[in-house]
Design a protein around this motif. Structure first.
Motif, PDB file in Angstrom:
ATOM      1  N   LYS A 152      11.914 -15.803-108.348  1.00 58.58           N
ATOM      2  CA  LYS A 152      12.657 -16.974-108.463  1.00 58.58           C
ATOM      3  C   LYS A 152      12.876 -17.429-106.926  1.00 58.58           C
ATOM      4  N   LEU A 153      13.438 -18.628-106.783  1.00 52.29           N
ATOM      5  CA  LEU A 153      13.496 -19.233-105.462  1.00 52.29           C
ATOM      6  C   LEU A 153      14.853 -18.870-104.910  1.00 52.29           C
ATOM      7  N   ARG A 154      15.080 -18.878-103.684  1.00 52.49           N
ATOM      8  CA  ARG A 154      16.255 -18.589-102.717  1.00 52.49           C
ATOM      9  C   ARG A 154      17.354 -19.764-102.995  1.00 52.49           C
ATOM     10  N   HIS A 155      18.681 -19.574-102.688  1.00 50.18           N
ATOM     11  CA  HIS A 155      19.621 -20.755-102.907  1.00 50.18           C
ATOM     12  C   HIS A 155      20.047 -21.302-101.475  1.00 50.18           C
ATOM     13  N   ILE A 156      19.856 -22.557-101.520  1.00 48.83           N
ATOM     14  CA  ILE A 156      20.144 -23.128-100.238  1.00 48.83           C
ATOM     15  C   ILE A 156      21.539 -23.214 -99.882  1.00 48.83           C
TER      16      ILE A 156
END
Length: 306
Positions: free
Chosen positions: A156-160
């Motif tokens: 999954k993608l990282r959280h900004i």
């Protein structure tokens, strides 16, 4: 966290009883539904659990014993009567596709959706993949060809971190690159580490389904390290000999597989109708693998809770 829920529609064995229905589960991944096996009563349980028929696009059939697939023609007919559009894919052995297509040709002509048959084989292989996860089929040890299914979420993608992004003036077009883990270089040439702008991605969840099977090292290796394992536990210790003869598992065998494979959680199911109290199976499994729970119809398990 993205939605990753397991819905238990049926966890009994060969025949329905007043306690349990034949095998059927539905995975809800980001509000898309994926059915695993389709025993009798599947569509009724979908209604009881308020699972949307329109969200169902894939059905995975583990093997061609009736308690795992006799609900399929009725469900496909209901989908047609409800006016489902688009397509639905049945992942099944060749013989099953031939037999069920013949039945549908007689009873369900002119369906409003496209019915696709994806033929699987009793060999380990990736049989489905999308942006969210992959599905791998792997051989079980049963009286007829049978496969288990392993569902693995993709990274999954990282959280900004909004205030940090604003502080360093990161442009909108770079947000996806941030989520993928890239550092940001300011117009002045300063390198801002990704860790200063984002937080780690959510963990990837894995789930494996094993029904029906006797103990097998191949199964242990196929499910190694999954977060959640559903493994048949048709019998208790009192029927260990019968389980071996019929190529099924006891609750203790299921727990042994979980222990050897290093999984996090074990879910028992596919109970013989001879047991009027399933907790005896739970007790025997927990003697080997404490992180064990019983499945039951109507249960929803949040697989993110690892």
């Amino acid at each position: 966290m993205t939605k990753f829920e397991l819905n238990i529609l049926g966890c009994g064995s060969a025949t329905s009883s007043l306690m349990h229905l034949p095998s059927c589960q539905v995975l809800n991944v980001r509000d898309n539904l994926y059915m695993i096996d389709c025993g009798e009563g599947a569509q009724l349980e979908m209604r009881r659990m308020k699972l949307k028929f329109s969200r169902l696009n894939h059905i995975f059939i583990s093997h061609l014993h009736g308690d795992h697939c006799f609900g399929l023609p009725g469900l496909l007919s209901t989908l047609a009567l409800l006016g489902k559009t688009g397509s639905i894919t049945i992942h099944i052995f060749q013989d099953g596709a031939v037999q069920f297509q013949g039945l549908l040709n007689f009873f369900c002509r002119n369906m409003p959706y496209e019915l696709k048959w994806h033929i699987i084989t009793p060999h380990k292989a990736v049989i489905y993949e999308d942006d969210a996860f992959t599905v791998t089929a792997f051989p079980l040890r049963h009286r007829i060809p049978a496969v288990g299914f392993r569902f693995d979420e993709k990274p999954k993608l990282r959280h900004i971190v909004a205030d940090q992004v604003k502080r360093y003036g990161v442009p909108l077009y770079f947000m996806n690159s941030l989520r993928q883990g890239r550092d940001y270089v300011t117009p002045a040439g300063e390198v801002i580490p990704n860790a200063a702008l984002t937080t780690p991605a959510d963990p990837c969840i894995s789930y494996a389904y094993c029904s029906d099977t006797a103990y097998s090292k191949r199964v242990v290796n196929a499910v190694r390290g999954v977060d959640w394992l559903y493994h048949e536990s048709t019998y208790g210790d009192d029927c260990a000999r019968q389980a071996k003869q019929r190529f099924h598992s006891t609750a203790r065998v299921a727990a042994t597989v979980a222990q050897e494979a290093g999984v996090r959680h074990l879910i028992l199911g596919h109970y013989s109708k001879r047991y009027t109290d399933d907790t005896v199976l739970l007790q025997q499994a927990r003697e080997v693998f404490p992180a064990t729970i019983l499945s039951t119809e109507g249960m929803t398990i949040d697989l993110n809770q690892v």
